[in-house]
Write a protein that holds these residues in place. Structure first.
Motif, short mmCIF file in Angstrom:
data_model
loop_
_atom_site.label_atom_id
_atom_site.label_comp_id
_atom_site.label_asym_id
_atom_site.label_seq_id
_atom_site.Cartn_x
_atom_site.Cartn_y
_atom_site.Cartn_z
N LYS A 115 0.81 -1.21 0.00
CA LYS A 115 0.00 0.00 0.00
C LYS A 115 0.85 1.26 0.00
CE LYS A 115 -3.96 -2.23 2.18
NZ LYS A 115 -4.90 -2.26 3.33
N VAL A 116 2.16 1.11 0.29
CA VAL A 116 3.07 2.25 0.21
C VAL A 116 3.48 2.38 -1.25
CG1 VAL A 116 5.22 3.26 1.02
CG2 VAL A 116 3.85 1.83 2.55
N SER A 117 2.69 3.08 -2.01
CA SER A 117 2.86 3.05 -3.45
C SER A 117 3.84 4.11 -3.93
CB SER A 117 1.53 3.24 -4.15
OG SER A 117 1.72 3.21 -5.55
N LEU A 118 4.94 3.65 -4.53
CA LEU A 118 5.89 4.57 -5.13
C LEU A 118 5.34 5.18 -6.41
CD1 LEU A 118 9.16 2.45 -4.66
CD2 LEU A 118 8.20 4.22 -3.15
N ALA A 119 4.27 4.60 -6.95
CA ALA A 119 3.68 5.10 -8.19
C ALA A 119 3.02 6.46 -7.98
CB ALA A 119 2.66 4.11 -8.73
N THR A 120 2.67 6.81 -6.76
CA THR A 120 1.99 8.08 -6.50
C THR A 120 2.92 9.28 -6.64
OG1 THR A 120 2.49 8.05 -4.13
CG2 THR A 120 0.47 6.94 -4.85
N LEU A 159 -3.54 8.75 -11.97
CA LEU A 159 -2.41 9.21 -12.77
C LEU A 159 -2.22 8.33 -14.01
CD1 LEU A 159 0.25 9.86 -9.97
CD2 LEU A 159 -1.09 11.58 -11.22
N PRO A 160 -1.79 8.93 -15.13
CA PRO A 160 -1.47 8.13 -16.32
C PRO A 160 -0.34 7.15 -16.01
CG PRO A 160 -1.60 10.46 -16.86
CD PRO A 160 -1.62 10.38 -15.37
N ILE A 161 -0.32 6.02 -16.70
CA ILE A 161 0.66 4.97 -16.41
C ILE A 161 2.09 5.45 -16.63
CG2 ILE A 161 0.50 4.02 -18.76
CD1 ILE A 161 1.04 2.05 -15.46
N GLY A 162 2.30 6.31 -17.63
CA GLY A 162 3.64 6.82 -17.88
C GLY A 162 4.16 7.67 -16.73
N VAL A 163 3.27 8.47 -16.13
CA VAL A 163 3.66 9.29 -14.98
C VAL A 163 3.96 8.41 -13.77
CG1 VAL A 163 2.88 11.07 -13.36
CG2 VAL A 163 2.37 11.30 -15.80
N GLN A 164 3.14 7.40 -13.55
CA GLN A 164 3.40 6.46 -12.46
C GLN A 164 4.75 5.77 -12.63
OE1 GLN A 164 0.05 3.87 -11.12
NE2 GLN A 164 -1.06 4.79 -12.85
N THR A 165 5.02 5.37 -13.85
CA THR A 165 6.28 4.69 -14.14
C THR A 165 7.46 5.61 -13.84
OG1 THR A 165 5.24 3.34 -15.85
CG2 THR A 165 7.64 3.51 -15.91
N GLY A 166 7.34 6.88 -14.20
CA GLY A 166 8.39 7.83 -13.90
C GLY A 166 8.62 7.99 -12.41
N LEU A 191 3.79 -9.21 -9.63
CA LEU A 191 2.95 -10.17 -8.90
C LEU A 191 1.60 -10.35 -9.57
CD1 LEU A 191 3.63 -8.84 -5.28
CD2 LEU A 191 4.55 -10.93 -6.30
N SER A 192 0.93 -11.46 -9.22
CA SER A 192 -0.38 -11.77 -9.77
C SER A 192 -1.46 -11.82 -8.69
CB SER A 192 -0.34 -13.13 -10.49
OG SER A 192 -0.07 -14.18 -9.56
N ASP A 193 -1.09 -11.55 -7.44
CA ASP A 193 -2.03 -11.73 -6.34
C ASP A 193 -3.20 -10.75 -6.38
OD1 ASP A 193 1.00 -11.95 -5.06
OD2 ASP A 193 -0.28 -13.66 -4.58
N ASN A 194 -2.94 -9.55 -6.87
CA ASN A 194 -3.91 -8.47 -6.74
C ASN A 194 -3.86 -7.61 -7.99
OD1 ASN A 194 -5.24 -6.03 -6.03
ND2 ASN A 194 -4.81 -6.37 -3.87
N PRO A 195 -4.97 -7.43 -8.68
CA PRO A 195 -4.97 -6.64 -9.92
C PRO A 195 -4.69 -5.16 -9.69
CG PRO A 195 -7.21 -7.21 -9.29
CD PRO A 195 -6.31 -7.99 -8.38
N ASP A 196 -4.72 -4.70 -8.43
CA ASP A 196 -4.44 -3.30 -8.14
C ASP A 196 -2.95 -3.00 -8.01
OD1 ASP A 196 -7.10 -2.47 -8.11
OD2 ASP A 196 -7.37 -3.09 -6.02
N LEU A 197 -2.11 -4.01 -8.06
CA LEU A 197 -0.67 -3.77 -7.95
C LEU A 197 -0.12 -3.15 -9.23
CD1 LEU A 197 0.34 -7.06 -6.14
CD2 LEU A 197 0.45 -4.76 -5.20
N PHE A 198 0.84 -2.27 -9.08
CA PHE A 198 1.42 -1.55 -10.21
C PHE A 198 2.25 -2.46 -11.11
CE2 PHE A 198 5.30 0.52 -11.81
CZ PHE A 198 4.74 1.41 -12.72
N LEU A 199 3.09 -3.30 -10.50
CA LEU A 199 4.05 -4.10 -11.27
C LEU A 199 3.45 -5.48 -11.56
CD1 LEU A 199 6.91 -3.47 -12.27
CD2 LEU A 199 7.80 -4.69 -10.28
N ARG A 200 3.27 -5.78 -12.87
CA ARG A 200 2.51 -6.97 -13.23
C ARG A 200 3.24 -7.93 -14.17
NH1 ARG A 200 -1.92 -8.45 -10.73
NH2 ARG A 200 -2.88 -9.14 -12.65
N THR A 201 4.08 -7.42 -15.06
CA THR A 201 4.65 -8.27 -16.11
C THR A 201 6.18 -8.14 -16.15
OG1 THR A 201 4.47 -6.58 -17.83
CG2 THR A 201 2.57 -8.05 -17.49
N SER A 202 6.80 -9.13 -16.79
CA SER A 202 8.26 -9.14 -16.88
C SER A 202 8.78 -8.04 -17.79
CB SER A 202 8.75 -10.51 -17.36
OG SER A 202 8.22 -10.84 -18.64
N ASP A 203 8.07 -7.74 -18.90
CA ASP A 203 8.56 -6.70 -19.81
C ASP A 203 8.44 -5.32 -19.17
OD1 ASP A 203 5.62 -7.07 -20.33
OD2 ASP A 203 5.96 -5.33 -21.61
#
Length: 312
Positions: A115-120, A159-166, A191-203
């Protein structure tokens, strides 16, 4: 039945029973003690976690480590290491050093870290993350750790995904600067546990690691999660290979030991071995069966999938 046929059939049956008796005895012994090949290290370094062998090794993690060493294991991982007492961390590190075993990942975690999201991009979250990175260095020293798991947290819907990624890249760059001083590598785990997580895929993780551009920021490729989120495990692994520093194992469905689900781990392990990887393979899964029998069955499953022929 004619007498000669009766005698012939009786002789064949008797001879068969004499021949098969030793084989039956061997099979029975193998079933009772599937770790008979233990003591011989596995081809890859499979690392178990606390509780996985508690029925066989005892409730204390250090006792489990000693027991597992006798079964051929040469690594551990411990997600909750940061929450252990200093004395426990030190004792585990000393035990591993004495046995010549490798410490795998622990989680860089300040509590409820998803829940401590660095994406914010919020300073309070970034500061908290950096403080945990500093504290993790002392933990790593005590237990001889070289890798630590990082999960950036939840997806930020505003936030847009690109901004979160930055935002994530900025935070990880600063965290890497701290970890580089001691050679500790944060491994990012999609991870695959929760669809709300920011990091989802290897690429996605690959792109972030390349942008951070630090030896202390790499990929934790958990094959259970990647099978669920993207499939095509071997091909996708190869695409991001240069940024992978750590693997974790778990069959799907169920997240139990290899051979309990749909994944062909014998082929996957052979592929990883043939590519030259000799690091940790974290056993990030549960036991399919309870008790001592389940623990022995788990070890036998690893013996089965580890019995690949390298380079063939």
């Amino acid at each position: 039945m004619e007498r000669r046929n009766f005698l012939k059939n009786g002789f064949v049956a008797g001879a068969a029973s004499l021949v098969s008796a030793p084989l039956f005895a061997r099979n029975t012994a193998a079933q009772q003690n599937p770790t008979a090949a233990a003591g011989q290290p596995f081809q890859l370094n499979y690392a178990f976690h606390d509780g996985m062998f508690k029925n066989s090794g005892g409730a204390d993690f250090v006792d489990q480590i000693k027991w597992a060493y006798d079964q051929g294991f040469r690594g551990i991982e411990d997600n909750g290491m940061m929450g252990r007492a200093v004395e426990q961390q030190t004792k585990i590190g000393e035990t591993l050093a004495k046995l010549g075993m490798t410490m795998g990942v622990f989680v860089i975690d300040g509590g409820d870290n998803w829940k401590v999201s660095l994406a914010t991009g919020k300073k309070e979250f970034q500061d908290r993350f950096l403080d945990i990175c500093r504290k993790s260095l002392e933990v790593a020293k005590r237990c001889n750790a070289k890798w630590a798991t990082v999960v950036p947290g939840y997806f930020e819907r505003k936030l847009p995904i690109g901004v979160q990624t930055g935002h994530v890249i900025d935070a990880l760059r600063r965290g890497s600067e701290i970890l580089e001083k001691q050679g500790l590598v944060m491994v990012l785990e999609p991870l695959s546990d929760n669809p709300d997580l920011f990091l989802r895929t290897s690429d996605q993780t690959y792109g972030i690691c390349r942008a951070v551009n630090s030896p202390s920021c790499k990929i934790l490729f958990d094959m259970y999660h990647m099978q669920r989120n993207e499939g095509n495990v071997i091909a996708n692994m190869d695409l991001v290979w240069d940024e992978i520093a750590y693997f974790q194992v778990g069959d799907n469905p169920g997240r139990k030991e290899p051979t309990t689900g749909e994944m062909n781990y014998k082929n996957i392990f052979k592929h990883i071995y043939d590519k030259g990887y000799r690091g940790i393979m974290g056993m990030e899964h549960g036991n399919a069966r309870p008790g001592k029998d389940g623990e022995l069955a788990l070890i036998q499953a690893y013996r089965e999938v580890d019995a690949f022929k390298a380079g063939v």
